[in-house]
Design a protein around this motif. Structure first.
Motif, mmCIF file in Angstrom:
data_model
loop_
_atom_site.group_PDB
_atom_site.id
_atom_site.type_symbol
_atom_site.label_atom_id
_atom_site.label_comp_id
_atom_site.label_asym_id
_atom_site.label_seq_id
_atom_site.Cartn_x
_atom_site.Cartn_y
_atom_site.Cartn_z
ATOM 1 N N GLN A 70 0.809 -1.212 0.000
ATOM 2 C CA GLN A 70 0.000 0.000 0.000
ATOM 3 C C GLN A 70 0.853 1.278 0.000
ATOM 4 O O GLN A 70 0.327 2.373 -0.091
ATOM 5 N N LEU A 71 2.170 1.125 0.072
ATOM 6 C CA LEU A 71 3.078 2.276 0.088
ATOM 7 C C LEU A 71 2.998 3.019 -1.242
ATOM 8 O O LEU A 71 3.048 2.412 -2.305
ATOM 9 N N VAL A 72 2.839 4.344 -1.160
ATOM 10 C CA VAL A 72 2.830 5.192 -2.361
ATOM 11 C C VAL A 72 4.016 6.141 -2.286
ATOM 12 O O VAL A 72 4.557 6.408 -1.213
ATOM 13 N N SER A 73 4.411 6.663 -3.417
ATOM 14 C CA SER A 73 5.587 7.532 -3.444
ATOM 15 C C SER A 73 5.303 8.849 -2.722
ATOM 16 O O SER A 73 4.179 9.327 -2.680
ATOM 17 N N ALA A 74 6.357 9.405 -2.170
ATOM 18 C CA ALA A 74 6.289 10.706 -1.489
ATOM 19 C C ALA A 74 7.302 11.616 -2.155
ATOM 20 O O ALA A 74 8.444 11.222 -2.396
ATOM 21 N N THR A 75 6.903 12.843 -2.453
ATOM 22 C CA THR A 75 7.783 13.754 -3.183
ATOM 23 C C THR A 75 8.313 14.897 -2.337
ATOM 24 O O THR A 75 9.119 15.683 -2.810
ATOM 25 N N THR A 76 7.864 14.989 -1.116
ATOM 26 C CA THR A 76 8.294 16.079 -0.243
ATOM 27 C C THR A 76 9.370 15.586 0.719
ATOM 28 O O THR A 76 9.167 14.603 1.428
ATOM 29 N N PRO A 77 10.532 16.257 0.773
ATOM 30 C CA PRO A 77 11.585 15.819 1.694
ATOM 31 C C PRO A 77 11.275 16.226 3.135
ATOM 32 O O PRO A 77 10.469 17.121 3.391
ATOM 33 N N LYS A 91 4.907 6.958 1.509
ATOM 34 C CA LYS A 91 3.949 7.251 2.579
ATOM 35 C C LYS A 91 2.853 6.198 2.548
ATOM 36 O O LYS A 91 2.581 5.585 1.513
ATOM 37 N N ILE A 92 2.236 6.000 3.705
ATOM 38 C CA ILE A 92 1.226 4.954 3.844
ATOM 39 C C ILE A 92 0.270 5.327 4.974
ATOM 40 O O ILE A 92 0.675 5.922 5.973
#
Length: 149
Positions: A70-77, A91-92
């Motif tokens: 279910q993990l999706v990509s995260a673009t914010t550091p 993020k999940i």
């Protein structure tokens, strides 16, 4: 466990935690145990100043495969305490339950999964505590939960 008023030691917060130093309180961070998606996770740090709920990669890798998928990509550091930039793995959203079988509170929380060395398995921030409708007591090192009954 309850103790009659006559037998109570007024220097103790409760029988389990023993004596409380009235001048010092409890030292150190507030560390709790949480059930996340059916996994009992020890060493969750409750941080009132953190910007995100964090789940460290070493703990995330131990979750069941259907949860990890279910993990999706995260673009914010994320910016660390010393200014270092940490790029999240993803993020999940996970269901977090605090308490025991008879007295517990649950809430959905959005975790950022990061690869970083840590003595903790994760961090729950102030909004996460609010979602649980819990009250944290740093002087006693514990959370008070609103439960049925």
């Amino acid at each position: 466990m309850t103790t009659s008023v006559e037998k109570r030691n007024h220097t103790k917060f409760c029988e389990f935690h023993g004596e409380v130093d009235e001048d010092e309180g409890t030292e150190g961070p507030m560390i709790i145990e949480a059930e996340i998606e059916g996994h009992c996770i020890h060493r969750m740090y409750v941080d009132g100043g953190s910007a995100s709920e964090i789940l460290y990669e070493h703990r995330f890798n131990r979750l069941r495969l259907e949860i990890k998928n279910q993990l999706v990509s995260a673009t914010t550091p994320l910016i660390g305490f010393s200014g270092e930039i940490i790029w999240p793995i993803g993020k999940i959203q996970l269901l977090v339950r605090i308490g025991d079988e008879d007295h517990s509170a649950s809430a959905w929380m959005n975790f950022v999964v990061v690869r970083s060395p840590s003595p903790y398995n994760g961090i729950i921030r102030r909004p996460g505590v609010r979602k649980l409708q819990a009250v944290s007591s740093t002087s006693h090192g514990m959370l008070k939960l609103l439960v049925e009954g």
